[in-house]
Design a protein around this motif. Sequence first.
Motif, PDB file in Angstrom:
ATOM      1  N   HIS A   1      14.099  -9.610  -4.882  1.00  0.00           N
ATOM      2  CA  HIS A   1      13.658  -8.365  -5.517  1.00  0.00           C
ATOM      3  C   HIS A   1      12.182  -8.129  -5.232  1.00  0.00           C
ATOM      4  O   HIS A   1      11.682  -7.033  -5.328  1.00  0.00           O
ATOM      5  CB  HIS A   1      13.837  -8.459  -7.049  1.00  0.00           C
ATOM      6  N   PHE A   2      11.496  -9.220  -4.929  1.00  0.00           N
ATOM      7  CA  PHE A   2      10.041  -9.188  -4.832  1.00  0.00           C
ATOM      8  C   PHE A   2       9.650  -9.830  -3.508  1.00  0.00           C
ATOM      9  O   PHE A   2      10.168 -10.891  -3.138  1.00  0.00           O
ATOM     10  CB  PHE A   2       9.471  -9.984  -6.023  1.00  0.00           C
ATOM     11  N   ASP A   3       8.759  -9.175  -2.783  1.00  0.00           N
ATOM     12  CA  ASP A   3       8.240  -9.692  -1.516  1.00  0.00           C
ATOM     13  C   ASP A   3       9.351 -10.161  -0.583  1.00  0.00           C
ATOM     14  O   ASP A   3       9.396 -11.315  -0.172  1.00  0.00           O
ATOM     15  CB  ASP A   3       7.256 -10.853  -1.795  1.00  0.00           C
ATOM     16  N   PRO A   4      10.267  -9.242  -0.240  1.00  0.00           N
ATOM     17  CA  PRO A   4      11.403  -9.667   0.591  1.00  0.00           C
ATOM     18  C   PRO A   4      10.989 -10.199   1.959  1.00  0.00           C
ATOM     19  O   PRO A   4      11.727 -10.984   2.554  1.00  0.00           O
ATOM     20  CB  PRO A   4      12.260  -8.396   0.707  1.00  0.00           C
ATOM     21  N   GLU A   5       9.830  -9.785   2.446  1.00  0.00           N
ATOM     22  CA  GLU A   5       9.410 -10.258   3.782  1.00  0.00           C
ATOM     23  C   GLU A   5       8.818 -11.658   3.718  1.00  0.00           C
ATOM     24  O   GLU A   5       8.608 -12.306   4.741  1.00  0.00           O
ATOM     25  CB  GLU A   5       8.378  -9.297   4.395  1.00  0.00           C
ATOM     26  N   GLY A   6       8.509 -12.163   2.515  1.00  0.00           N
ATOM     27  CA  GLY A   6       7.964 -13.520   2.372  1.00  0.00           C
ATOM     28  C   GLY A   6       6.539 -13.642   2.832  1.00  0.00           C
ATOM     29  O   GLY A   6       6.129 -14.717   3.280  1.00  0.00           O
ATOM     30  N   GLU A   7       5.771 -12.542   2.764  1.00  0.00           N
ATOM     31  CA  GLU A   7       4.381 -12.609   3.237  1.00  0.00           C
ATOM     32  C   GLU A   7       3.531 -13.522   2.370  1.00  0.00           C
ATOM     33  O   GLU A   7       2.633 -14.193   2.856  1.00  0.00           O
ATOM     34  CB  GLU A   7       3.787 -11.197   3.255  1.00  0.00           C
ATOM     35  N   ARG A   8       3.843 -13.524   1.070  1.00  0.00           N
ATOM     36  CA  ARG A   8       3.012 -14.303   0.152  1.00  0.00           C
ATOM     37  C   ARG A   8       3.164 -15.797   0.418  1.00  0.00           C
ATOM     38  O   ARG A   8       2.193 -16.539   0.495  1.00  0.00           O
ATOM     39  CB  ARG A   8       3.392 -13.993  -1.296  1.00  0.00           C
ATOM     40  N   LEU A   9       4.420 -16.257   0.583  1.00  0.00           N
ATOM     41  CA  LEU A   9       4.591 -17.702   0.700  1.00  0.00           C
ATOM     42  C   LEU A   9       4.190 -18.216   2.074  1.00  0.00           C
ATOM     43  O   LEU A   9       3.903 -19.388   2.246  1.00  0.00           O
ATOM     44  CB  LEU A   9       6.020 -18.119   0.322  1.00  0.00           C
ATOM     45  N   ARG A  10       4.163 -17.317   3.067  1.00  0.00           N
ATOM     46  CA  ARG A  10       3.757 -17.757   4.402  1.00  0.00           C
ATOM     47  C   ARG A  10       2.258 -17.622   4.620  1.00  0.00           C
ATOM     48  O   ARG A  10       1.741 -18.013   5.645  1.00  0.00           O
ATOM     49  CB  ARG A  10       4.505 -16.946   5.466  1.00  0.00           C
ATOM     50  N   GLY A  11       1.552 -17.026   3.643  1.00  0.00           N
ATOM     51  CA  GLY A  11       0.145 -16.705   3.824  1.00  0.00           C
ATOM     52  C   GLY A  11      -0.765 -17.904   4.000  1.00  0.00           C
ATOM     53  O   GLY A  11      -0.381 -19.035   3.771  1.00  0.00           O
TER      54      GLY A  11
END
Lengths: 950, 89
Positions: free
Chosen positions: A940-950
């Motif tokens: 539902h949130f950050d589907p592209e996973g930018e936050r966890l890959r940052g």
Amino acid sequence: MIMSNRLPESSSEVVDRSKPIRFDWNGKKMKGFEGDTIASAILANGDHILSRSLKYHRPRGVLTHDFWDPNLMVQVGDEPNVRAGHRRLEAGMKISAQNVWPSLKFDAKAANGIAGRFLTAGFYYKTFMKPARLWPVYEKVLARFAPGGEVDLNTPHGYHDKRYAHPDVVVAGAGPAGLAAAIAAAQCGASVLLVEHEYEVGGHLLWGTDDDRAAAATLLAQAAAAGVEILTNSTVTGRYEDNWLGIAQRSHPIAVERLIKARAKVLVVAAGLIERPYVFQGNDLPGVMTSGAVSRLINMYGVKPGKCAVVLAANESGDQAVEDLKRADVEVARVVDARGSTTVNCAKGSRTRIKSVEVSDGSSIDCDLLVTAVGWTAPTSLLNMSGDRPVYDAAAARFFPNSPPDNVLATGGITGDGSRDELIAHGRATGELAAGRANAARHRIQAATASAAAVAGDEPEYPSDNRAPLTRADHPELHRSSTHGLVDYSEDISSKDLFGAAAEGFDSVELLKRFTTATMGPSQGKLETVNTVAILAEARAETIEQVGTTVWRPPYAPISLGALGGRVFEPVRVSSIHPWHEANGYTPILAGQWVRPEHYGDPHAEVRNTRTNVGITDVTPLGKLDLQGPDVPKLLSQLYTNKWMKLPVGGVRYGIMCAEDGVVLDDGVTARLGEDHYLMTTTSSGAGGVWNWVENWLQTEHPEWQVHVTPLTTGLTSINIAGPNSRKLLSRLVDCIDLGPGAFEYMQVRTGTIAEVDNCIVWRIGFTGELSYEIHVPSGHGLHVWNALLEQGEDLGVAPFGLEAQRIMRLEKGHFIVGQDTDGLSKAPTTGMISLLKLDKDDWAGKTEVAWALEDDYPVIVAVQPTDPKIVPEEACQILRDGTREIVGRITSSRHSPTLERSVCLAQVSREFAVAGTTLTVLLANGERINARVMEHHAHFDPEGERLRG
Amino acid sequence: MLLVPCPNCGPRNATDMNYRGEAHSRPDPDAATKEEWRTYLYLRDNPSGWLRENWYCSSGCRRHFQLERHTLTGELRNPPLPGRKTAGA
């Protein structure tokens, strides 16, 4: 206060006249002595009616005065169904009659007796069957007539205990034979547990002659000297496979009751004999007693059972009762010797007591006491439970053991008759045999145990049974007189009822018993089984041998539910950080055996802080298996659905495990720490199961693989550090690991020192969807590292988060939880992770079924958002085909998302409904139907996973 | 309760063990038909008599082992050394 029926003090009694006890009987103040039973104390005070019968509410007095007396169930304080012929009197007891209204003396329900001819066997079955809609009405009326005392729902539970024992020999029953068996076995070196149903050891010696009592005292002293463990007021309630025994210990100093589970190498059954009542008209009038009741009342409790007695004697016990009565100054008006041809035809009485007896020679004798001594029942329950089927001997008028297994030996009255010395001699021989067999069994066990120390000496021969049997005394068969009377006093079943039931076709003893409920009351057949069988034989014009008997099943005596529930041995597990959680306002939640922090006050604030700053959470219950050896990749490939042969050192991979039926078993990440060294993590609830699963494959299907598996779940304390500031925070605690984005990427692992603690493991993963690191530190240092994170991260806004915040964040990210979003029917394709199901890989657990499932239809996990963002559908809400009641799926997880400020869900739906954009109909628990939309991504949130890959 | 002879730990309560059911071979997953595989998964002979079984000494030495149990009498015999699940089945 005058105790009207108390005899002068004698040397034989067990009551202590120097210790008076005050108690209350139906509101009347009374006095007894220490050592009295409740019933003996009430009788001594001049009352002789102690209860009303079940169906007809007839007045009832002492019949056998022991544990099995069906007429002596009373209420003591908040405890119903206390057996007053057994239970010792205690100071201040408030005792009352049960099953009476308005009072014991005048019972309105005695009207049942007038209508008695309608209450024959099967009355309830036949009368209250139809119409079914009236059953609630019937139930209410019948409940008012139900027997038993009052249960107080506010009664404190009390402490119950449990014990496991492993004695060589358990002896059930401490009469002369049982005592002698225990002494002999202990003297031969066996560890012996002697269990006595009553408060004192000695059996029938206790109400016998002075010599008998002296002999009992000597045996008790010998048993103590030989090291026998003696449990009184305790019962061997059941015997199961391989002598697994249940023992109810009612005499524990602290516990209300203790259940002992004992594994005995040999069980000695010395249960003695139980005296049978006689069936004739009026046999339940107060004042009709067995000879044992009379001898016990006079000799043990100093209570005069009546003024003028008739004694029906068919054996020595009756003769003894005559002597005891004379010594107690009771007039013996007539001894009817049943060894001749005379017997008692019937008894007549007033409303409250026997008045006269009609003898078969035509005479009628006035009396207020009729004593019967007509024979014995062998309580062969424990032998029945051992597989033995006792055999009836008409000459001795009772059942005898047939062929119990080798590790069960019978002795004493249950096997034959004899003098005190003969019983003791048989007991001794049995004890020696039991010890010999236990010793042989011990050698066999040790020889069959690879891990046991070598056994000294040759294996002893298994001793054969060379005991000289006890003789069987002739005894007349006396079951029923020429009139009909009660067979089962607990259930108010008469011989007429049994004849009637037999005529209706219930002519097998097992059927008859269940139809009439004879033998099914609180006496449990101890008094009435043989009479039931004899009367059925009479009704069928057969012999008792032909009719056979019922099978006695456990428990031998009632055991409280508290004792069965007992003390709980389930361990509670906590992490090394637990003291911090406790000191910092955590709300605990039980997850399996683990106590975990659910939150520290506000889970939504914990989510917001983690998404904005940095949060840390204790994930120690995560299952951790250390895998070492050259064949670990083969093992991983076998157990996970995806590929593992090329995972580089320093790499971490996610995997799903399936059972052989293709159903998702577990999931988790596994890291390659070194060339031949891996760390596997499992779900918290799957930790034990996956360990078993791994060992199963390594031991049975692939013993050739070189893999060593060590569980490290509690050996390592695990902390997840999540949030935009997590890298900055961790970098303050590590020197030798480069945390730079290019040097330590998502799904990689490093080992090193954290907060000066060596041998730590760090991997970069993201269950919460944030930039996050999971660290595993030796558990002795877990609390130290936790504290270091909090101290070092103060300016970064570090705060702990609990399980609830973690669950919200994973749901915002759409990560499924095995067992929450999947169930026992969810095969791997349901997870939606089709790319992880490698059908081109060699054998893996569940592959076959997964391949077939992919060709078939299967439900799919999808992310769902209700149209109304404020509605959070309850988990397990059904999803319906619009406008119908057809179930097409269900909500598996749902929460309010503080990040998105709306409700978010995961659901399992059939494939037809799994298409993004589909509108679903969700049926809420309150019956309301709402709409919800299927989302494009699980996250539902950050589907592209930018936050966890940052 | 049955006393189950673990070849390593000796006789132990059945509750110390994990009962793994009737011993039977795992078919080759690549060659098995649906019927063969599901027979392996779900169908048991359930004889009245001697039955070869798998047991797991889960609270003791954690060995998998086989024994034969008489389903009518509860008698146990011949615990062989631990080995392949398929051995001798």
